[in-house]
Design a protein around this motif. Sequence first.
Motif, mmCIF file in Angstrom:
data_model
loop_
_atom_site.group_PDB
_atom_site.id
_atom_site.type_symbol
_atom_site.label_atom_id
_atom_site.label_comp_id
_atom_site.label_asym_id
_atom_site.label_seq_id
_atom_site.Cartn_x
_atom_site.Cartn_y
_atom_site.Cartn_z
ATOM 1 N N VAL A 98 0.612 -1.042 0.077
ATOM 2 C CA VAL A 98 -0.123 -0.015 -0.199
ATOM 3 C C VAL A 98 0.938 0.996 -0.143
ATOM 4 O O VAL A 98 0.493 2.246 -1.049
ATOM 5 N N MET A 99 1.623 1.547 0.022
ATOM 6 C CA MET A 99 3.056 2.428 0.652
ATOM 7 C C MET A 99 3.690 2.541 -0.598
ATOM 8 O O MET A 99 3.238 3.503 -0.865
ATOM 9 N N LEU A 100 3.833 1.792 -1.449
ATOM 10 C CA LEU A 100 4.648 1.661 -2.762
ATOM 11 C C LEU A 100 3.141 2.070 -4.172
ATOM 12 O O LEU A 100 3.647 3.011 -4.523
ATOM 13 N N GLY A 101 2.174 1.869 -3.790
ATOM 14 C CA GLY A 101 1.036 2.018 -4.867
ATOM 15 C C GLY A 101 0.100 3.192 -4.405
ATOM 16 O O GLY A 101 -1.008 3.255 -4.864
ATOM 17 N N THR A 102 0.918 3.332 -3.177
ATOM 18 C CA THR A 102 0.138 4.813 -3.143
ATOM 19 C C THR A 102 0.718 6.389 -2.494
ATOM 20 O O THR A 102 0.398 7.629 -2.433
ATOM 21 N N GLY A 103 1.909 6.400 -1.778
ATOM 22 C CA GLY A 103 3.109 7.520 -1.614
ATOM 23 C C GLY A 103 2.748 7.755 -0.797
ATOM 24 O O GLY A 103 2.166 9.282 0.015
ATOM 25 N N LEU A 104 1.607 6.885 0.703
ATOM 26 C CA LEU A 104 0.290 7.981 1.189
ATOM 27 C C LEU A 104 2.115 8.643 3.083
ATOM 28 O O LEU A 104 3.577 7.840 2.859
ATOM 29 N N ARG A 105 1.816 9.125 3.631
ATOM 30 C CA ARG A 105 2.828 9.611 4.324
ATOM 31 C C ARG A 105 2.897 8.202 5.475
ATOM 32 O O ARG A 105 1.981 7.574 5.748
ATOM 33 N N ILE A 106 3.904 7.950 6.511
ATOM 34 C CA ILE A 106 4.030 6.952 7.349
ATOM 35 C C ILE A 106 2.727 7.582 8.244
ATOM 36 O O ILE A 106 2.060 6.822 8.608
ATOM 37 N N GLY A 107 2.632 8.216 8.780
ATOM 38 C CA GLY A 107 1.938 8.454 9.604
ATOM 39 C C GLY A 107 -0.135 8.935 9.400
ATOM 40 O O GLY A 107 -1.047 8.108 9.868
ATOM 41 N N GLU A 108 -0.399 8.930 7.651
ATOM 42 C CA GLU A 108 -0.789 8.858 7.391
ATOM 43 C C GLU A 108 -1.416 7.393 6.749
ATOM 44 O O GLU A 108 -2.945 6.475 6.942
ATOM 45 N N ILE A 109 -0.821 6.155 6.614
ATOM 46 C CA ILE A 109 -0.986 5.054 6.575
ATOM 47 C C ILE A 109 -0.886 4.380 7.687
ATOM 48 O O ILE A 109 -1.822 3.417 7.978
ATOM 49 N N LEU A 110 -0.461 4.412 9.092
ATOM 50 C CA LEU A 110 -0.439 3.791 10.249
ATOM 51 C C LEU A 110 -1.925 4.539 10.806
ATOM 52 O O LEU A 110 -2.744 4.060 12.075
ATOM 53 N N GLY A 111 -2.793 5.501 10.626
ATOM 54 C CA GLY A 111 -3.969 6.602 10.953
ATOM 55 C C GLY A 111 -5.045 5.616 10.012
ATOM 56 O O GLY A 111 -5.987 5.671 10.491
#
Length: 406
Positions: A201-214
Amino acid sequence: MALDKNGKQLPRGVSYKADKGLYMARFMFEGQQHTSYHKDVKSAQKWLRDARYEVEHGLAGRADKLSLDSWYTVWMEQYKIPSIKETSALNYAQMYAHYIQPVLGKMHLSKIKPLHIKQIYNDLLERGLAPKSISNIQGMFYDLMEIAVKNDLIIKNPCAGVTIPKAEKTERRVLTIAEQAKVMEYLKHDEWKYLEPLVTVMLGTGLRIGEILGLTWSDIDFEENQITVNKTLVYPKSMKDGKHRFKYQTPKTRDSARTIPMLADVATALRHQWRNQSRLRLFVGAEWEPLEGFEHLVFPNFNGRPYQNGEIRGFFIKLVKEINADEQALAAKEGREPVLMEHFSPHSLRHSFATRCFEADLPPKTVQAFLGHASVQLTMDLYTHVAEDKKKADMQKLEVLYKTIN
C-alpha cells in the motif's frame, strides 16, 4: 457588593464612582494596586482582563525589563497553542528549550541583537546541526520576535537581519525498480509476510507513514476502489504531563486531505490485510487489546494497538540486513563483489511511488494530487532529478524519430 448607578450588581473588581460618573476597575498584584476608569462596565472588564494578564506575565513594563523567557511563555499560550497542532507546539517548545533558552532566555527583549542570534546559529552549525534544522529554529524565533514587534514591545525584529546557512540539497533515497522487486520478493517469505500488505500500500499510494498508520477501515472503499486520507496518526509528548500518547491529527496541509484510487495490487493487499487481521484476532484471543479510539486501524500491531513510526523503520532495517546478508553469501559463492542495498526509510517508499509515477509519464498535476502537496511546484522541486532523467529519455525518442525522417 458593588452596585451600578441603577442598583445592579457589578462584576468583581469593578465599582461605580458617582462623583466621577465613571466605572472604576481595580486589582492588586504582589502588593501593588492597579486602577483605571471607564465610561461603561464592558470596557472596565476588558481592561481588568488585559491589565491583569500583562502584569502577571511581566508585560506591563518596558521591553528592557521583560525577559525573553517571559515573552516566550506569553507567545506560546496566547498565539501558538490555541492555533497550531500539538506536535508543532511541542516542536517549538523543544527548539526553544534546547537552542534558544540556554543562551538568551534571561536576556531582556530590548537587548537581543542580530549578532546574538547569528552566534547561536554559527555555534549550532559547528556542532553539526543540519542547516535545515537551523532554518526551522529561525522560523520559530522570527515569529516569536515579530509578534513582540506587533505588540510594541520592541521596535525591530532582530531576526530580520540574520542570514542562516543554506541547506545543501541531499539526494532522496528512492528504490530502483530492481530494488523494489527484490523487497517485494522477500516480503513473500514467511517471516516478512506480515509486512507485505503495508509495504504494498505504501509503494502503491505514496502515503506518509503517519497517514498509512492512521488509516481505519472506514477509509477504505472497495466499491469505489479508493482510499480516503483524512487524518494522520501521531505519538506526541503532552506538554502538560510529559507523557506520550497516540492521537489522530488533521492531515499535514489542507491539500493532504485527499482520495487516492487503488491499484489492483493495493486493493488485493488490503483485502488480504482484512482477512489476516480477522484470523489474528481469533488466534490471539484475549491478547487482542486495541486502545480506546483506535479499534479499527487497518495496520495495527499483533495486539491490535497502533504502531509507532520507529517500529516500521526498525522492520525495514532488519529486512535490508537480511537481503544484504544473502547477497554477500551469494556473491562469495559466485566469486564476485556483492551488490548491497542501501537502507531505506518509510518516507523512501513515498519518494519511490512518486518516481514510479513520473517514470510512467503521469502528469505532474496528477502526481501532486496523489501526494497531497500544496502546489505542483513543490512536487516538481522535490522530483527535479526524475524530470531531468525523463527529458533525456524523451530526447532519445525524438532522436530515433529524426533518424527515421532523415
